[in-house]
Design an enzyme around this catalytic site. Sequence first.
Site, PDB file in Angstrom:
ATOM      1  N   LYS A 151     -13.517  -1.763 -36.203  1.00 44.01           N
ATOM      2  CA  LYS A 151     -12.433  -1.258 -36.437  1.00 44.01           C
ATOM      3  C   LYS A 151     -12.607   0.152 -36.880  1.00 44.01           C
ATOM      4  O   LYS A 151     -13.515   0.726 -37.319  1.00 44.01           O
ATOM      5  CB  LYS A 151     -11.433  -2.196 -37.400  1.00 44.01           C
ATOM      6  CG  LYS A 151     -11.941  -1.960 -38.639  1.00 44.01           C
ATOM      7  CD  LYS A 151     -11.031  -2.900 -39.443  1.00 44.01           C
ATOM      8  CE  LYS A 151     -10.397  -2.118 -40.524  1.00 44.01           C
ATOM      9  NZ  LYS A 151     -10.766  -1.287 -41.671  1.00 44.01           N
ATOM     10  N   ASP A 180     -13.304  -8.099 -36.346  1.00 42.62           N
ATOM     11  CA  ASP A 180     -12.364  -8.166 -37.800  1.00 42.62           C
ATOM     12  C   ASP A 180     -13.352  -8.966 -38.646  1.00 42.62           C
ATOM     13  O   ASP A 180     -13.322 -10.401 -38.399  1.00 42.62           O
ATOM     14  CB  ASP A 180     -11.019  -8.976 -37.430  1.00 42.62           C
ATOM     15  CG  ASP A 180     -10.302  -8.952 -38.531  1.00 42.62           C
ATOM     16  OD1 ASP A 180     -10.795  -9.027 -39.681  1.00 42.62           O
ATOM     17  OD2 ASP A 180      -8.965  -8.586 -38.385  1.00 42.62           O
ATOM     18  N   HIS A 181     -13.884  -8.448 -39.412  1.00 44.13           N
ATOM     19  CA  HIS A 181     -14.933  -8.884 -40.373  1.00 44.13           C
ATOM     20  C   HIS A 181     -14.317  -9.964 -41.006  1.00 44.13           C
ATOM     21  O   HIS A 181     -15.143 -10.988 -41.498  1.00 44.13           O
ATOM     22  CB  HIS A 181     -15.913  -8.105 -41.159  1.00 44.13           C
ATOM     23  CG  HIS A 181     -15.057  -7.611 -42.463  1.00 44.13           C
ATOM     24  ND1 HIS A 181     -14.246  -6.530 -42.619  1.00 44.13           N
ATOM     25  CD2 HIS A 181     -15.078  -7.859 -43.709  1.00 44.13           C
ATOM     26  CE1 HIS A 181     -13.654  -6.352 -43.919  1.00 44.13           C
ATOM     27  NE2 HIS A 181     -14.317  -7.196 -44.712  1.00 44.13           N
ATOM     28  N   HIS A 243      -6.883  -7.513 -40.804  1.00 44.09           N
ATOM     29  CA  HIS A 243      -7.415  -8.750 -41.481  1.00 44.09           C
ATOM     30  C   HIS A 243      -6.048  -9.836 -42.067  1.00 44.09           C
ATOM     31  O   HIS A 243      -6.109 -10.988 -41.685  1.00 44.09           O
ATOM     32  CB  HIS A 243      -8.090  -8.355 -42.856  1.00 44.09           C
ATOM     33  CG  HIS A 243      -8.952  -7.250 -42.711  1.00 44.09           C
ATOM     34  ND1 HIS A 243      -9.787  -7.049 -41.616  1.00 44.09           N
ATOM     35  CD2 HIS A 243      -9.205  -6.201 -43.363  1.00 44.09           C
ATOM     36  CE1 HIS A 243     -10.704  -6.272 -41.577  1.00 44.09           C
ATOM     37  NE2 HIS A 243     -10.518  -5.628 -42.570  1.00 44.09           N
TER      38      HIS A 243
END
Length: 503
Positions: A151, A180-181, A243
């Site tokens: 991102k 998207d961690h 997130h």
Amino acid sequence: MNQNSNMTSLIMIFGATGDLAKRKLFPSLYRLFESKRLSEKFAVIGVARRPLSNDEFQASVKESIQSALKKDENIDEFASHFYYHSHDVTDSGSYQSLKKLANELDGHYGLEGNRIFYLAMAPEFFGTIALHLKSDGLTDVSGFKRLVIEKPFGHNLESAKELNRQITTAFSEDEVYRIDHYLGKEMVRNIEVIRFANAIFEPLWNNRYISNIQITSSETLGVEERGRYYEKSGALRDMVQNHMMQMVSLLAMEPPIKLTTDDVRAEKVRVFRSIRAVEGEKINDYFIRGQYAEGIMDGSEVPKYRDEPMVDKESNTETFVAGKIMIDNFRWAGVPFYIRTGKRMEAKTTKIVVQFKDIPMNLYYQTEKVLNPNLLVIHIQPEEGITLHLNVKKEGGHLDATEVKLSYANTGVNGMNTPEGYEKLLFDCLRGDATNFTHWEEVALSWNMVDKISAVWEKTKEENFPNYASGSMGPKAADELLEKDGFFWWPVTDLDVDNCGCD
Ligand code: BG6
């Protein structure tokens, strides 16, 4: 999902001298190597601008692993698979020599023409790199090719579309792994299992039994050295667009037909499509913003956001967002999903609180107080687990009710934002499972929502900024957002997993 795909691969990391590579990617690859989830047939090319020899690069890889994991078994063997290429992202010649090195390593390690291109660098170069990878022939491979992209995926819908156009000239959608961690976090992945593997939850998971859902992701750190980026991003783009919205979609989605990437993504996309479109003046009824003032944290004074490095003294950038998201579908009509996220808050924690409706008649009301509603708390970090708040008879009392908590603490030892999450995501990418990556449609729909908010916020200067003290839980307006619906934020700092027999 392809569980058995060949994990032999050449991994090219663009941005190999950067923070992400050192703190997350190298340690994660090492853990995959150590646990034999990475084939012995692998090679990594670190790509970055500055000149470095292979030896120097390997030394920095080893150093990052030692410092992140305090381990070094087989580290020389591991690091010997790392090569370095000094690169100019705009120059075709540079890509040609990168291709030559890639082909050599392909032959040397028997990598079967499989390639993963990991873009872990400044986003302004994402499009250029993707276009060059194609035009300079790096994507002409006999095996698989995958693009992993960090991102931010664009800055708004328009720039995201342009970036997507550029990368899809070289990679098809199913070859793009948008990170998207949060989707690498154990308990975020657990949301689906908690919902769909428990007969006691799924029947209640709707507007008949749930009154509201609250998602908090608070941080204690300020903006640190990232002022330049953050000034243009703010909490809305930095945390909400990705997130927070991913967690909303996992909580709200319908059960997928199967656990395949396409089926799961399709259900998530349907959630994004059902989110009530709010724009113009109405935005202020649904979203509020905050910016941190100075305050005391851990006994020391911390500066206000406007005094952070590379931040405008008059900055209108939000470091906190709270919002009410309405999902206008049959399951969720009338149930607010409240989100809040911010920097310099009281605690570093991510928690989801599912508040069930009050029972129709409280038999115990007169003997004590209003009964607590049942809550299901999903602890994402730092502790991981779930807690169910129930009412039982108070011991020894007449018929008084009291609250008890049933807790399950995940035994995982994951620290916050540790390599663990990245390790899972890298492993998924190696085996070709894109389920826990964001699909273009999710990105686009999420930007569409965020753009409408930022259109209003960018036009109107927030006169009250800064409006929350560092070390607090955010501005008053965040409380008012719930109060006007008759709710309040459950104090997440008091909801820790307890009764779990763990530390
Ligand atoms: C990143 C944001 O995506 O997530 C950061 O850019 C933020 O600003 C971070 O600090 C939070 O991640 P975590 O895993 O620590 O909650």
